[in-house]
Design a protein around this motif. Structure first.
Motif, short mmCIF file in Angstrom:
data_model
loop_
_atom_site.label_atom_id
_atom_site.label_comp_id
_atom_site.label_asym_id
_atom_site.label_seq_id
_atom_site.Cartn_x
_atom_site.Cartn_y
_atom_site.Cartn_z
N GLU A 193 23.15 56.39 49.26
CA GLU A 193 23.98 57.52 48.84
C GLU A 193 25.28 57.04 48.18
N ILE A 194 25.58 55.75 48.32
CA ILE A 194 26.80 55.20 47.70
C ILE A 194 26.44 54.72 46.30
N LEU A 195 26.60 55.60 45.33
CA LEU A 195 26.25 55.29 43.95
C LEU A 195 27.49 54.84 43.19
N LYS A 202 32.57 53.09 51.02
CA LYS A 202 32.14 52.97 52.42
C LYS A 202 33.23 53.45 53.35
N ILE A 203 34.47 53.06 53.08
CA ILE A 203 35.61 53.50 53.90
C ILE A 203 35.75 55.01 53.85
N LYS A 204 35.59 55.57 52.64
CA LYS A 204 35.67 57.03 52.48
C LYS A 204 34.55 57.73 53.25
N TYR A 231 25.18 53.38 60.50
CA TYR A 231 25.28 54.59 59.67
C TYR A 231 25.32 54.24 58.19
N ILE A 232 26.13 53.23 57.84
CA ILE A 232 26.24 52.81 56.44
C ILE A 232 24.90 52.27 55.94
N ALA A 233 24.21 51.48 56.77
CA ALA A 233 22.91 50.93 56.38
C ALA A 233 21.90 52.05 56.11
N GLU A 234 21.97 53.10 56.92
CA GLU A 234 21.03 54.22 56.76
C GLU A 234 21.38 55.11 55.58
#
Length: 280
Positions: free
Chosen positions: A111-113, A255-257, A104-107
């Protein structure tokens, strides 16, 4: 006669097959067998020659020891004591969740700016984490072999203020002949530079003069060095030096959030779909 002959052939085939299987067994321990195929599957393919014999012997000995202890464990433990179904299920669940969340994080990584403002804010709030323990330097360098035939031409280009065309020529020297080179205008720890540039015969003061140029030599290489800036007694590392470190911390926080929000979203979806019930 034909029936007898066919029977003989069948028995012979079974005997040969059994012998082949027996020949493939490299070790036995109680009722367990270690076959040559097992060994070849487990051991890395890059082991060759004498090394492979040593590694194989070590693995076979470890396998035998493990089987002996397992045999005793099965005898000593009751059926209830040997039941690890819940533990195995829990471990599998954890692996599945971990794999799903990583996917999920890789995809959604784009979005993590992380903005420069966030980096600067984190830096100011955690300034004591970035105390400097050594000098820092901005430096350009090129590392050539000591017998590089075009060293004099490269030196003339490297040490002068180059035009765009001369910059292109310098980069051609670097890409075609240099062992290593660095042309960025970023702060680096002086200790990291000393790992790349041999300075055993030079003092720190040789580098401390800003805008200085140096030609350093050791038994193997020649180093062309241009010092752009140098700081010895700075209390804190400049933000540019620790930017990537801070970016990594902020990424982990976000990422944790994101994963917490994902879990909450999945939970709310399950509740709305009436897929959850608590029965006491």
């Amino acid at each position: 006669m034909n029936i007898r002959f066919c029977s003989f052939i069948l028995v012979l085939f079974l005997l040969v097959s059994c012998n082949n299987r027996t020949e493939n067994i490299v070790a036995r321990a109680y009722d367990e067998n270690l076959t040559l195929e097992d060994l070849q599957t487990i051991l890395p393919a890059y082991y060759q020659g004498q090394d492979s014999i040593v590694v194989e012997d070590e693995y076979i000995n470890q396998w035998i020891e493990e089987q002996v202890v397992l045999h005793q464990a099965r005898l000593a433990l009751s059926r209830k004591e040997r039941n690890f179904t819940k533990e195995l299920q829990s471990y599998e669940n954890a692996l599945l969740i971990h794999a799903y969340e990583n996917k999920y994080i890789a995809e959604h990584e784009n979005e993590i700016l992380i903005t420069d403002e966030e980096i600067n804010q984190y830096y100011q709030l955690h300034l004591d984490n970035y105390l400097l323990q050594q000098p820092i330097i901005k430096i350009n360098y090129v590392k050539f072999t000591k017998d590089f035939a075009q060293l004099e031409q490269a030196k003339k280009l490297f040490f002068k203020d180059r035009t765009a065309q001369e910059n292109q020529k310098m980069m051609e020297y670097c890409m075609n002949f240099a062992v290593n080179y660095y042309f960025q205008n970023k702060w680096l720890l002086f200790g990291d530079i000393t790992k790349e540039i041999s300075i055993n015969n030079y003092n720190l003061s040789d580098f401390s003069s800003k805008k200085s140029t140096l030609e350093l030599k050791d038994s193997t290489f020649t180093y062309l060095v241009k010092v752009l800036d140098f700081k010895i007694n700075e209390e804190y590392a400049p933000v540019s030096l620790v930017e990537e470190q801070i970016r990594s911390v902020l990424f982990e926080q976000k990422k944790i959030k994101m994963l917490a929000e994902l879990r909450n979203q999945l939970l709310q979806t399950a509740i709305k779909s009436d897929k959850i019930s608590i029965e006491k």
